[in-house]
Design a protein around this motif. Structure first.
Motif, PDB file in Angstrom:
ATOM      1  N   VAL A   1       0.856  -1.181   0.000  1.00 15.40           N
ATOM      2  CA  VAL A   1       0.000   0.000   0.000  1.00 15.40           C
ATOM      3  C   VAL A   1       0.891   1.230   0.000  1.00 15.40           C
ATOM      4  O   VAL A   1       1.989   1.211   0.550  1.00 15.40           O
ATOM      5  N   VAL A   2       0.416   2.281  -0.651  1.00 15.02           N
ATOM      6  CA  VAL A   2       1.118   3.555  -0.658  1.00 15.02           C
ATOM      7  C   VAL A   2       0.135   4.608  -0.174  1.00 15.02           C
ATOM      8  O   VAL A   2      -1.018   4.625  -0.588  1.00 15.02           O
ATOM      9  N   CYS A   3       0.588   5.465   0.710  1.00 18.85           N
ATOM     10  CA  CYS A   3      -0.262   6.532   1.228  1.00 18.85           C
ATOM     11  C   CYS A   3       0.499   7.844   1.192  1.00 18.85           C
ATOM     12  O   CYS A   3       1.676   7.898   1.515  1.00 18.85           O
ATOM     13  N   CYS A   4      -0.213   8.883   0.802  1.00 16.87           N
ATOM     14  CA  CYS A   4       0.328  10.242   0.823  1.00 16.87           C
ATOM     15  C   CYS A   4      -0.590  11.035   1.743  1.00 16.87           C
ATOM     16  O   CYS A   4      -1.803  11.031   1.564  1.00 16.87           O
ATOM     17  N   SER A   5      -0.029  11.709   2.739  1.00 17.99           N
ATOM     18  CA  SER A   5      -0.850  12.351   3.751  1.00 17.99           C
ATOM     19  C   SER A   5      -0.341  13.744   4.080  1.00 17.99           C
ATOM     20  O   SER A   5       0.856  13.992   4.142  1.00 17.99           O
ATOM     21  N   SER A   6      -1.292  14.626   4.290  1.00 16.92           N
ATOM     22  CA  SER A   6      -0.969  15.966   4.752  1.00 16.92           C
ATOM     23  C   SER A   6      -1.845  16.242   5.962  1.00 16.92           C
ATOM     24  O   SER A   6      -3.059  16.041   5.902  1.00 16.92           O
TER      25      SER A   6
ATOM     26  N   SER B   1       8.056  20.107   3.730  1.00 16.75           N
ATOM     27  CA  SER B   1       6.778  20.787   3.971  1.00 16.75           C
ATOM     28  C   SER B   1       5.827  19.922   4.800  1.00 16.75           C
ATOM     29  O   SER B   1       4.631  20.166   4.832  1.00 16.75           O
ATOM     30  N   LYS B   2       6.382  18.917   5.468  1.00 13.14           N
ATOM     31  CA  LYS B   2       5.659  18.035   6.392  1.00 13.14           C
ATOM     32  C   LYS B   2       4.610  17.146   5.717  1.00 13.14           C
ATOM     33  O   LYS B   2       3.657  16.705   6.356  1.00 13.14           O
ATOM     34  N   VAL B   3       4.754  16.868   4.435  1.00 14.77           N
ATOM     35  CA  VAL B   3       3.899  15.902   3.770  1.00 14.77           C
ATOM     36  C   VAL B   3       4.496  14.528   4.053  1.00 14.77           C
ATOM     37  O   VAL B   3       5.703  14.327   3.928  1.00 14.77           O
TER      38      VAL B   3
ATOM     39  N   LEU C   1       8.102   8.933  -5.522  1.00 12.48           N
ATOM     40  CA  LEU C   1       6.790   9.339  -5.015  1.00 12.48           C
ATOM     41  C   LEU C   1       6.765  10.837  -4.734  1.00 12.48           C
ATOM     42  O   LEU C   1       5.818  11.540  -5.105  1.00 12.48           O
ATOM     43  N   HIS C   2       7.830  11.319  -4.115  1.00  3.03           N
ATOM     44  CA  HIS C   2       7.944  12.742  -3.802  1.00  3.03           C
ATOM     45  C   HIS C   2       7.965  13.590  -5.079  1.00  3.03           C
ATOM     46  O   HIS C   2       7.300  14.620  -5.170  1.00  3.03           O
ATOM     47  N   ASN C   3       8.731  13.148  -6.078  1.00  4.52           N
ATOM     48  CA  ASN C   3       8.787  13.893  -7.345  1.00  4.52           C
ATOM     49  C   ASN C   3       7.430  13.934  -8.035  1.00  4.52           C
ATOM     50  O   ASN C   3       7.022  14.973  -8.555  1.00  4.52           O
ATOM     51  N   SER C   4       6.716  12.813  -8.036  1.00 11.80           N
ATOM     52  CA  SER C   4       5.387  12.783  -8.649  1.00 11.80           C
ATOM     53  C   SER C   4       4.400  13.662  -7.880  1.00 11.80           C
ATOM     54  O   SER C   4       3.555  14.328  -8.469  1.00 11.80           O
ATOM     55  N   TYR C   5       4.531  13.646  -6.559  1.00 12.18           N
ATOM     56  CA  TYR C   5       3.678  14.510  -5.734  1.00 12.18           C
ATOM     57  C   TYR C   5       3.958  15.984  -6.039  1.00 12.18           C
ATOM     58  O   TYR C   5       3.036  16.793  -6.149  1.00 12.18           O
ATOM     59  N   THR C   6       5.222  16.319  -6.208  1.00 10.61           N
ATOM     60  CA  THR C   6       5.600  17.694  -6.550  1.00 10.61           C
ATOM     61  C   THR C   6       4.997  18.104  -7.890  1.00 10.61           C
ATOM     62  O   THR C   6       4.514  19.230  -8.037  1.00 10.61           O
ATOM     63  N   ASP C   7       5.001  17.188  -8.865  1.00 10.52           N
ATOM     64  CA  ASP C   7       4.368  17.475 -10.159  1.00 10.52           C
ATOM     65  C   ASP C   7       2.888  17.798  -9.988  1.00 10.52           C
ATOM     66  O   ASP C   7       2.364  18.708 -10.637  1.00 10.52           O
ATOM     67  N   ILE C   8       2.206  17.067  -9.111  1.00  6.94           N
ATOM     68  CA  ILE C   8       0.783  17.328  -8.867  1.00  6.94           C
ATOM     69  C   ILE C   8       0.600  18.706  -8.234  1.00  6.94           C
ATOM     70  O   ILE C   8      -0.303  19.456  -8.610  1.00  6.94           O
ATOM     71  N   MET C   9       1.454  19.038  -7.286  1.00  6.89           N
ATOM     72  CA  MET C   9       1.345  20.342  -6.608  1.00  6.89           C
ATOM     73  C   MET C   9       1.576  21.501  -7.575  1.00  6.89           C
ATOM     74  O   MET C   9       1.050  22.590  -7.391  1.00  6.89           O
ATOM     75  N   CYS C  10       2.365  21.257  -8.615  1.00  7.66           N
ATOM     76  CA  CYS C  10       2.651  22.308  -9.596  1.00  7.66           C
ATOM     77  C   CYS C  10       1.519  22.484 -10.604  1.00  7.66           C
ATOM     78  O   CYS C  10       1.532  23.450 -11.378  1.00  7.66           O
ATOM     79  N   ASN C  11       0.562  21.574 -10.601  1.00  2.00           N
ATOM     80  CA  ASN C  11      -0.575  21.671 -11.514  1.00  2.00           C
ATOM     81  C   ASN C  11      -1.497  22.794 -11.034  1.00  2.00           C
ATOM     82  O   ASN C  11      -1.992  22.757  -9.908  1.00  2.00           O
TER      83      ASN C  11
ATOM     84  N   PHE D   1      -4.466  23.362 -11.642  1.00  4.55           N
ATOM     85  CA  PHE D   1      -5.847  22.928 -11.441  1.00  4.55           C
ATOM     86  C   PHE D   1      -6.030  22.081 -10.185  1.00  4.55           C
ATOM     87  O   PHE D   1      -7.142  21.686  -9.856  1.00  4.55           O
ATOM     88  N   TYR D   2      -4.937  21.806  -9.489  1.00  8.17           N
ATOM     89  CA  TYR D   2      -5.032  21.030  -8.251  1.00  8.17           C
ATOM     90  C   TYR D   2      -5.148  21.974  -7.066  1.00  8.17           C
ATOM     91  O   TYR D   2      -4.360  22.909  -6.923  1.00  8.17           O
ATOM     92  N   ASN D   3      -6.143  21.746  -6.215  1.00 10.73           N
ATOM     93  CA  ASN D   3      -6.291  22.524  -4.981  1.00 10.73           C
ATOM     94  C   ASN D   3      -5.593  21.775  -3.854  1.00 10.73           C
ATOM     95  O   ASN D   3      -6.002  20.645  -3.527  1.00 10.73           O
ATOM     96  N   PRO D   4      -4.553  22.356  -3.248  1.00 14.63           N
ATOM     97  CA  PRO D   4      -3.854  21.675  -2.160  1.00 14.63           C
ATOM     98  C   PRO D   4      -4.839  21.267  -1.060  1.00 14.63           C
ATOM     99  O   PRO D   4      -5.704  22.035  -0.667  1.00 14.63           O
ATOM    100  N   GLY D   5      -4.693  20.029  -0.611  1.00 18.30           N
ATOM    101  CA  GLY D   5      -5.579  19.499   0.416  1.00 18.30           C
ATOM    102  C   GLY D   5      -6.669  18.598  -0.141  1.00 18.30           C
ATOM    103  O   GLY D   5      -7.297  17.854   0.595  1.00 18.30           O
ATOM    104  N   ASP D   6      -6.906  18.668  -1.466  1.00 16.98           N
ATOM    105  CA  ASP D   6      -7.889  17.779  -2.096  1.00 16.98           C
ATOM    106  C   ASP D   6      -7.274  16.395  -2.276  1.00 16.98           C
ATOM    107  O   ASP D   6      -6.056  16.253  -2.358  1.00 16.98           O
ATOM    108  N   ARG D   7      -8.141  15.395  -2.366  1.00 12.51           N
ATOM    109  CA  ARG D   7      -7.650  14.047  -2.676  1.00 12.51           C
ATOM    110  C   ARG D   7      -6.974  14.060  -4.040  1.00 12.51           C
ATOM    111  O   ARG D   7      -7.363  14.826  -4.907  1.00 12.51           O
ATOM    112  N   ILE D   8      -5.974  13.227  -4.205  1.00 14.69           N
ATOM    113  CA  ILE D   8      -5.202  13.192  -5.445  1.00 14.69           C
ATOM    114  C   ILE D   8      -5.889  12.266  -6.448  1.00 14.69           C
ATOM    115  O   ILE D   8      -6.093  11.081  -6.170  1.00 14.69           O
ATOM    116  N   HIS D   9      -6.252  12.828  -7.596  1.00  6.09           N
ATOM    117  CA  HIS D   9      -6.821  12.060  -8.716  1.00  6.09           C
ATOM    118  C   HIS D   9      -5.963  12.382  -9.933  1.00  6.09           C
ATOM    119  O   HIS D   9      -6.200  13.369 -10.614  1.00  6.09           O
ATOM    120  N   SER D  10      -4.970  11.557 -10.174  1.00  7.78           N
ATOM    121  CA  SER D  10      -4.043  11.802 -11.270  1.00  7.78           C
ATOM    122  C   SER D  10      -3.667  10.477 -11.915  1.00  7.78           C
ATOM    123  O   SER D  10      -3.189   9.560 -11.225  1.00  7.78           O
TER     124      SER D  10
END
Length: 139
Positions: free
Chosen positions: A5-10, A76-78, A103-113, A115-124
């Motif tokens: 399992v993989v989890c990303c949490s803020s 950033s405590k993620v 995982l961190h690099n892919s997460y960073t790519d999502i944060m740079c999008n 159209f992504y609102n920080p704190g929303d569930r990740i759908h990518s």
């Protein structure tokens, strides 16, 4: 049945959880949330030392007889948690560390999008594909 399992949490709110196979999902979720608590304990124990580091691989967090939980925290405590089957002895610490970096690099790519609102569930789809390829490597 091996699993992972993989989890990303803020803020201890899971933004992304993916488990394979799905029949052990409840057990995986319990292990993930327990591992997130251990991450918090390690962060508070380290205190200021954490601020000085750019990223932090926490290593093995929560071993059980069935699973092993590993953790990683960004500056950033993620928090990222990866749970793998205990019977998987081929997985080395440096391989897990490199998976967390991916995982961190892919997460960073999502944060740079924009159209992504920080704190929303990740759908990518790209993030899903990267996680799926990591899980294939682990199982």
């Amino acid at each position: 049945v091996p699993g992972s399992v993989v989890c990303c949490s803020s803020q201890n709110y899971p933004l992304y959880i993916r488990s394979v196979p799905t029949e052990n999902e409840l057990k995986f979720h319990y292990t993930v949330h327990t591992s997130l608590d251990v991450v918090d304990e390690k962060i508070s124990a380290m205190g200021k030392a954490l601020v000085d580091q750019r990223e932090l691989y926490l290593g093995l967090l929560y071993p059980t007889e069935d699973y092993k939980g590993y953790g990683y925290v960004t500056n950033s405590k993620v928090k990222f948690v990866m749970v793998v089957d205990s019977s998987n002895t081929a997985l080395r610490d440096n391989e897990i560390r490199s998976m967390f970096r991916k995982l961190h690099n892919s997460y960073t790519d999502i944060m740079c999008n924009p159209f992504y609102n920080p704190g929303d569930r990740i759908h990518s789809r790209a993030f899903d594909n990267m996680v799926n390829s990591m899980m294939m490597q682990v199982n």
